[in-house]
Enzyme design. Structure first.
Site, short mmCIF file in Angstrom:
data_model
loop_
_atom_site.label_atom_id
_atom_site.label_comp_id
_atom_site.label_asym_id
_atom_site.label_seq_id
_atom_site.Cartn_x
_atom_site.Cartn_y
_atom_site.Cartn_z
N ASP A 138 0.85 -1.19 0.00
CA ASP A 138 0.00 0.00 0.00
C ASP A 138 0.88 1.24 0.00
O ASP A 138 1.96 1.25 0.61
CB ASP A 138 -0.91 0.01 1.23
CG ASP A 138 -1.78 1.26 1.29
OD1 ASP A 138 -2.71 1.38 0.46
OD2 ASP A 138 -1.52 2.13 2.15
N GLU A 155 0.92 5.51 0.64
CA GLU A 155 0.29 6.77 1.07
C GLU A 155 0.95 7.88 0.27
O GLU A 155 2.18 7.92 0.12
CB GLU A 155 0.49 7.01 2.57
CG GLU A 155 -0.24 6.02 3.46
CD GLU A 155 -1.75 6.09 3.30
OE1 GLU A 155 -2.26 7.21 3.09
OE2 GLU A 155 -2.40 5.04 3.38
N HIS A 191 -5.19 4.51 7.73
CA HIS A 191 -4.59 5.18 6.56
C HIS A 191 -3.08 5.30 6.71
O HIS A 191 -2.47 6.28 6.27
CB HIS A 191 -5.23 6.54 6.31
CG HIS A 191 -6.66 6.46 5.88
ND1 HIS A 191 -7.05 6.06 4.63
CD2 HIS A 191 -7.81 6.69 6.58
CE1 HIS A 191 -8.37 6.06 4.56
NE2 HIS A 191 -8.86 6.43 5.72
N ASP A 217 -2.80 -0.61 6.98
CA ASP A 217 -3.81 -0.84 5.94
C ASP A 217 -3.56 -2.15 5.19
O ASP A 217 -4.50 -2.85 4.80
CB ASP A 217 -3.83 0.33 4.96
CG ASP A 217 -4.51 1.56 5.53
OD1 ASP A 217 -4.91 1.52 6.71
OD2 ASP A 217 -4.64 2.56 4.81
#
Length: 452
Positions: free
Chosen positions: A14, A16, A161, A166
């Site tokens: 993931d 960000e 988040h 996540d």
């Protein structure tokens, strides 16, 4: 060095990123998180997580603080993407990639980041986008299918988040969804076995009746399952009385009755436990699933294609005027009965089955939904007939009507059939649904006879 062919682990990852605030501004990676998962044991083998300093510090203002807690000071002191590019490449290249919405977002941002440092990006052996996969296979049980909604649905806590959190939440969501789908498949097998049991014993009963019409042997039943097409919906499995024979119960499932034939005190609700504390609800009339027939209903609005099914095909429905006060009162009563079985402390919005909009509609309306074949095959399960308006009476509609056969999803062809202002005889079932955001009763058309 391990070859890419031997890299069997699944890499959940993931990103960000910043969010562009002006035209032409690109995304900047602020954090990368990943875990390697053993596909056989479904356990986490190792993890990696790091903040990332963007190549352009103008993306960060002095007061920059993301809602996820990533501060500008923390990012400024983090390594650049070029400094972690080798490690990220080693984690991802030649492995199956997994993540939520990675095909449209994370994979694109990753390739952009490698292009900015003039490096070839890692290549996956395969991809598992849990957003696309779960939308197709898990359906809309969990509302909008966002990670936060899915996590809340399974009681996994709030989404932070942050990349590593996540990723781990995504992994848990996939495992929970797989468990649900496995149990649903198990139920389908149980239904198939039950139907074989019904057919087998019904044949024996018919043989016994033919051989010895005086001595009939009723076969008791503990519970009778609905046909397999009811499984993707929220229909409950029906518990029949022990005095009902299997053949009787099987035949009664196909009965349609008018509102005047329905005894209100005989309407009950069967509630069966389902998954994670949820329930399946079935509306019954005299212990048989309630199915209604109503003739000569005027079409108010033609086919709607607003919503899609798990395969991306339109879910078709249309709106008709309620031409019977008895039916209107009956559906209101069913609404009130079913509504009592929705958790009182939930955030569901109950959507009444009868729509009333003063000043816009001149009469109450209901929405009828067409059934489609489950799975990836194309076709309609709702039987659709055409009938000349000059036919003697609506009660003999099925005798004078001609069945229409549609081998594919030709919405334009069907839309021309369901013209506003024309009339339709509808045979429909009541399908209660209970989603995280809304609940109600869906009216599913089993057979339609369209007047022309």
């Amino acid at each position: 060095m391990v070859s890419t062919a031997d890299r069997s682990e699944i890499a959940f990852f993931d990103l960000e990123t910043t969010i562009p605030t002006r035209p032409g501004q690109s995304y900047a990676i602020l954090e990368f998180g990943s875990i390697l998962v053993c596909p056989k044991k479904l356990i986490e083998l190792e993890s990696y997580n790091t903040l990332v300093r963007p190549h352009d510090l103008s993306f960060l203002s002095p007061n920059f603080v993301r809602a996820n807690g990533i501060t500008a000071d923390a990012v400024v002191s983090a390594p650049t993407f070029s400094e972690i590019a080798d490690r990220v490449y080693d984690i991802l290249n030649g492995r199956v990639w997994a993540g939520h919405n990675i095909l449209r977002f994370d994979c694109v941002r990753l390739r952009e980041a490698y292009a900015q440092i003039n490096r070839p990006p890692p290549e996956p052996k395969g991809t598992i986008d849990s957003l696309a996969l779960l939308t197709q296979r898990f359906g809309r049980r969990a509302g909008d299918m966002k990670m936060a909604t899915l996590a809340a649905y399974f009681g996994l806590g709030r989404q932070s988040h942050r990349s590593l959190d996540d990723v781990r939440m995504n992994f848990e969501v996939v495992k929970h969804c797989a468990t649900v789908l496995f149990l649903v498949i198990s139920q389908v097998f149980s239904i198939i076995i039950s139907l074989f049991y019904i057919q087998f014993h019904s044949n024996i009963l018919l043989i016994q009746e033919s051989a010895n019409p005086v001595e009939q042997i009723p076969i008791p039943v503990e519970s009778v399952y609905l046909p397999p097409e009811s499984i993707p919906s929220n229909e409950a499995m029906v518990e029949d009385s022990s005095s009902t024979t299997l053949s009787d119960a099987f035949n009664k499932q196909s009965e349609f009755i008018t509102s005047t034939e329905i005894s209100r005190p005989s309407i009950t609700v069967s509630v069966a436990p389902f998954l994670h504390g949820s329930q399946r609800i079935q509306i019954l009339h005299r212990d048989i699933p309630l199915q209604i027939r109503c003739d000569a209903m005027r079409i108010r609005f033609g086919l709607s294609t607003k919503f899609l099914d798990h395969a991306g095909r339109p879910r078709l429905s249309f709106v008709v005027d309620l031409n019977s006060s008895d039916l209107c009162d009956l559906l209101d009563a069913c609404d009130n009965i079913a509504k009592r079985f929705v958790d009182s402390d939930s955030n569901h919005e109950w959507r009444p089955v009868v729509s009333r909009k003063p000043g816009f509609y001149d009469s109450p309306t209901i929405r009828l939904h067409l059934r489609t074949i489950a799975g990836d095959s194309s076709g309609w399960m709702t039987e659709i007939y055409h009938k000349q308006s000059s036919s003697s009476s609506s009660s003999s509609s099925s005798l004078s009507a001609q069945q229409l056969v549609y081998s594919n999803y030709d919405v334009i062809e069907l839309d021309a059939l369901f013209r506003p202002g024309s009339f339709v005889d509808a045979y429909f079932s009541l399908d209660p649904y209970n989603y995280p955001q809304n609940a109600g009763i869906r009216l599913v058309a089993k057979k339609l006879i369209v007047h022309y």
